[in-house]
Structures are given as structure tokens and as C-alpha cells.
Scaffold this active site. Sequence first.
Site, PDB file in Angstrom:
ATOM      1  N   ASP B  12     -16.073  12.024 -12.857  1.00  0.00           N
ATOM      2  CA  ASP B  12     -16.981  11.010 -13.392  1.00  0.00           C
ATOM      3  C   ASP B  12     -17.638  10.350 -12.183  1.00  0.00           C
ATOM      4  OD1 ASP B  12     -18.248   8.801 -14.414  1.00  0.00           O
ATOM      5  OD2 ASP B  12     -16.454   7.865 -15.256  1.00  0.00           O
ATOM      6  N   GLU B 177     -21.713  11.982 -20.377  1.00  0.00           N
ATOM      7  CA  GLU B 177     -20.596  11.028 -20.320  1.00  0.00           C
ATOM      8  C   GLU B 177     -20.077  10.618 -21.702  1.00  0.00           C
ATOM      9  OE1 GLU B 177     -22.342   8.206 -17.665  1.00  0.00           O
ATOM     10  OE2 GLU B 177     -22.041   9.548 -15.965  1.00  0.00           O
TER      11      GLU B 177
END
Lengths: 207, 613
Positions: B12, B177
Site C-alpha cells: 500500500d 485501494e
Amino acid sequence: MNDTKPDTVPEKCINCSAELTSPVVCSGCHTLYPLPQSVDYFGLLGLPRAYDLDESALEKRFLSVSRHIHPDYFGSASGEMQQLSVRLSAELNQAVKVLRQPVLRAGYLLELCGGPGPASDRTVPPEVLGETMMLREEIEEAQADEDHPALQRLRKTVEEKRAVLVERIAELARRLPNAAAEDKTALRHTLNAVKYYDNMLELLWEA
Amino acid sequence: MTSKRDIIIGIDLGTTNSLVAWSGPAGPEVIDDGDGPMLPSVVAYADAGGVERIGAPARAHAIENPTNTVYSIKRLIGQSFDDLAEELGRLPYPVERRSGEDGRDMPVVRIGAKRITPQEVSAVILGELRERASRHFGETVNRAVITVPAYFDDAQRQATRDAGAIAGLEVVRIINEPTAAALAYGLDRNKHATVAVYDLGGGTFDVTILRLSGEVFEVLSTAGDTHLGGDDFDRTIMDLAAREIAEQFKLRIESPATQQALRTFAENVKIALSNQDSAALEIDLGEGRTYQRELTVAEFEALIAPYVERTLASCRTALRDARLQPADIDQVVMVGGSTRVPAVRRRVGELFGRAPYTALDPDQVVALGAAIQASVLAGERRDLLLLDVTPLSLGIETMGGAMGKLIMKNTKMPCQATETFTTFQDGQTAVKINVLQGERELARDCRSLGVFNLTGIPPMPAGMPKVDVTFLIDQNGILNVSAKEQRSGAVAAIQIVPAHGLTPDEVKRMTAESIAHAADDMQAHRLIDLRNQVAFDTNKAEQMLERFGEQIDDALRDRIAGELTALRTFADETTDNDELARRLKTFDELTVPLAEAGISSGLREPAQPQGRR
């Protein structure tokens, strides 16, 4: 580019010799095959070529074919297989998009059956033109006045009128592939007309 | 068990913080190497342009080193310089337009005489995460899934992939995401539901609506804003303080260091206001002047309201595109650190008519989802099926400067469209195609992905060639273009001039440089460590000489004193690590009798801080 489409469907998998149940993938070893020219969206999903279709079968087939051809399952495969999985998935996604929606499905089937396409015949029945023009004026007025009850009423009217057209489309599309030429033309014109109502619904979504 | 060679990590890469995770036998987990799971997405550079600090140490020194400390680089990646006009005035580090001969337009960070692209800065963070994972597994990790905001366009996705390549990673998949978060959320539950993921990070906002049915994750729509996040909340407090300081004290906060200090301060106030009704603002302005006021939650909420409203507008767009009403949503999942702000939770709850689900760790869930997707790509599991959509419509500039849409937003990926082009002049062999992304009607209001130069068309009379150009958006949301002339079957070549990106050659060069730099950086690092050690050891010897100098032989005392000065001078001047290490060792040996004298005199030095490494 290696995207020339073969003409025929292979019968057995060249890799594992299993019988192929899908034109594009071996369900046993996940070897992929380019989509043959002769296979349409219905064929890709293993459904009969007809306007009426079993919606739950469509969803099921979409997921089962996706499970075999989606690029995420080819993360470690050869570059060629990876590319093929991307192209086949793109075809599959397009096929499902078209078949899921009755209006798109009827239009697709009409062209498969040699009927006129949207580019070659843009005619809209004259009564539709008149009616949509009036409705549009009413919508613009109600929007200018921020008259929400009126907009909601208009949305309902447009939805009802669209539903009538879709009913007519279904009726004509069920006559394919052997429909008379005038039926094909009528189907084209009704399909063209639906666009006008779709555009109005866009304007009315938040009413 | 799979061999470690096959490990694909999930990353991430956040605006504020980044994480790395993997899927182990016990399920997905974040890799934490002792400093906490989150790596602040901050890189501090030396004046010469080398990387000096990464992560928490870089952030800790941001105030002393404001113009060389690069943060929030995600707001710059894949953007044009002009897109960033508003953004740039607010960054303490200098950003300029990259001078390019080929019409490309991208921002670069200026560090001393060097110009560093956002891709290279991101690569430093990715490289550090890769290192962290490699240490964890005891061998080098080479493959990764990297998450991006769902609303990232092609250029931003490509740039992120290039950053991975520069860090020596094969980016096997770019995943959205909110979709990653949904994977981590839905996998535990294995239920049938329609879910909205509301993802408000440091600098980006996404909302994604998905249908979960068992192991199938089907995205229905997505909307968002790649320039909206918690950073903006901080800025409202900064702007308030700056404005009031200007009014009360006729002072303008201009120096990068003060701006940086104010930013850190504002962030802390924001965090405090998540748990208390008011927070004290107090800033020492020097010369006995202090700016002081109380900021209440109500005032803060009024400041951020316009930003929260923008996220709600995106939620309405996503609902509309999914053809759903708020009541159709079974669960609203909150993701991203900024969803800790109570006003955000409240307003989102009001829109959907239900309390949002906040039980997930909003910081970790995206990385965990990326690790799950990584296990699918590694071939470890085949049960999950992820069907995502393209966030933006794709089209081409048509005659008169209009945007001709070929692929509509929220179309399932991969997807493709074919458009036929022809020539306008006899014998014309090339056509230029301006490829666009966006929802606006005019080409100039959309994002140009670059001009595609279609060449190799067989010379024919005008209008005769029919070139089919296929625009294929792959599962990563990245565009691939191919072309073929219908009649001759000739494959026309497509050259892409990326409007805001790097060419493959540049990525290659930067990758090579980053490997070379890694070695340079290590050398530089060792030199700094050695110099610190020299300072520590010479200071200590100096103190010992003062206290116990009489207890050793005169000649040795003079020799130590002489060597001490010589070593200090040498350490300041040399860049030869090995020679410095050798001389330090000699010096340490020389001072042994002095240390022994200290011990024997029974006056043991108080315990020294552990300066040695």
C-alpha cells in the site's frame, strides 16, 4: 499483432486432449484459445442465440468462464497466455454487458441476423420525436423551477413510456432470426427511439 | 507450502504512510520490522541529491530540513506541472517543470543541482518496503502487487508501475485501494451483500460500490478525487492560524521551516480533535509574541465541511452510476486514516442512513487486501474472483476538439474498443491520435494520456486506408494500444509519447541509477556512521586525558593528543571509509592504557549512551 481469429472451434485441448466445453478455454488445464470468428456473444457464454434468455444461467456462465480466463489466474503463465487472457476477458466482459441489458441484446441480435445497424438507419418514429420534444420542454421547465414533485412525475412518465418501447422491442426481437424485413426495420427504429428516453432518464436520475 | 521464490508482496503506497504485507499460512499479515507497521512516505535528501533518510527519521527531521524533505509525493506522481499549480505553493520543497524537448510536461523535485522525478522518490519508498520484506524472509523479494487509488488515471497508474520498476520490483498487478480493502473485509464474511467502501486517505479519496457474493467481488461503480484527503484538513488549520497570525501580529509565515512546523502542529491538532471537544493552538512567534487560541470541534468541522461535502458528492455519483439508492447499500466500510475524523463518519452515516463499519484497522486493510490478491496471482489460490471497473471514460479527440468516448467509465476491466481511422491526404502514411481520459465534453477539459503516432500506413489515396486502432484497458487499468490496416493487414506502428510519464528507456536508466545509488548511499551511510564514531571516541578520549592524563606516560599522552586532532581533521576531510576505519581502530588501541587508567583510579565513567554500531 497475433489477434487474427481462427475460423473454427477446436474439439479437443491441444495440451491435455480433454474435450473442450468452452470455445476459448480448457476447463481442465486452463489452456486458452483465441475466440473463433464463428462464435458470437451467446456462443461464448454457452447460451442459445435468442432474445429470451435465462438470466441466472447468464450470470452463472459469466462467472464460470471468468474463473477460467481472468488474467489474475495467469500471473505466472507465459506472456502469450497472459495477453490472450486479457483479450478474452475483455470480449467476455463486453458480451455480458450486451447480453445483460435487453435493449443492447436486441440490437446485437438484430445485427447478427443481418438487420440494419444504428449507423446505417438512424430513423426514429416521428410520433416519438414529437413526444420527446414536449417531455424535454417540461423537464427543463421543472428543473428551472426546481419543482421536484413535477420532476418525479415526469420520471415516472418517461419510465413508463420507455417500458412500452422495451415491450415492443421484445416482441419484435422474438421474431428473429426469420423476421420479415419490415419487422427488422421497425425493431431498428424502436431501438433508436429508446435512446431518447434513456437520455431523459439521465437528466431525471436525482429527481 | 510454496517456495519463497514465489513470494509476491502486497504494497500500500500511501500519500502519508506505506505498508507491506504478505499472505502466509495463517492469512494475510503486515510485515513489521520493529519500527511499527507503517513506513512514513517521506524521503530526506542530502544537498548533493543522495537519499539521506527514509520514513520516520526523515519525517522527524522535516522541520530542520524542510526543502530537502519530500513528502506527499503521491499527489505529484503522474500529474502535469500545470495540474499542480495550487498544490505547489503549499509544499516546502521546491518543485519545477521538467524541461523536456518532446512536449512532455511533468513536475520534478529540485534537490541541490539535481532534479528528481516523483517516480524516483516513490521508488525510494518502495525500495525500503522491499528491503523490509526481504529482511523478513531472509531473501530478496522481486515481485509485488501495488495499490493505487481507484480514481487514478492511466498516467498515474503507469507512473506507479514505473516507480516499482525503478525500485527493482516486477509489479505483477496494480490493484485499486478500495477493492483491496473489500477483499480483506469480505473474505472473513463470505456473504452476499452490496457494500460501499469509503476510502479517505492522506491525499486521495475513493468510493467504490461492490457486490459481494461468496468469493466473487464485483465492482459496480467507483468515483473519487485524487486531490482530496486528510492533508486538506490539516491545511484548513494551517490556513486559519496563518491568517490570524497575520492579522494579530502582522507576520507572514513564509519560511519553509516554519511552514513545516505549522503543518506538523496542525496535524496533531486534527488528531486531538478526534477525541476531545477542543484543542489549544499555541505558537511561539519569538520576541515574546505567542499566538494562542482554542479550536473547538464545531469550528474544525465547519472548516473541513466543504471537503467532506465533496466526498459525499462522489458517493452520490457512485450510487447513481451503480443505479442504486442509499438504502440499497448493506454496509459502508470505512478505510483510510482520515475516516477517524468523527465528522466524516457522521456525515457518511447520514448519507447512507446507517452507521458506517469502522471495525477494520483503516491503516492496514488495504495492504492486507493487496497481499490476498498477491496470493491469487502467485497461483496459491483460485477461489477468489475480482472484477473491477475502469474509473474514467476513455476517448479520443475528434474534429473540433470534442471528446469522443470509446469506453465509458465503470466498464468492467479488461475492456476494449476499436475505432477506425483514415487519412485526409493522398499518400498520407501517419495519423496522430490524442487519447483522453475524463468525463467532460471538450478534449481540453479532459486528461491527455499522450499523443499516439500511428505510422506505417500504406500510401493510398485520401480516405482509402482503414486503420483499426484497438484501445485495450487491462486488469490494471492501464491502456495498451494496437493498430492494423484493414485492407493490407499491415500492422501500423504506434508510438506513444506519454504526456506526463517516463519512456521505457528512462525507466531503465533510472533503475540502473538507483542500483548504483544504493551502493553509493551505503558508502555515504557508512561514512556518516564512522564520523559519528570518531567524534564520540575523540571526545571521550579528550575527557579522559583531562581527568587521568597524569596517570599515563608523558610520551603516550602527547601522542594521544596529537593523534586525536589528526584523526578529527582526517575524518572531516576524507571520503575513504576503509582508511578512516583503520585509523579509528589504531586510535582506539592507542587509548586503551588511558581507559585502563580511568578504571584503575576507581572513578568509572557514568554509563555512556550506546553510540557504537
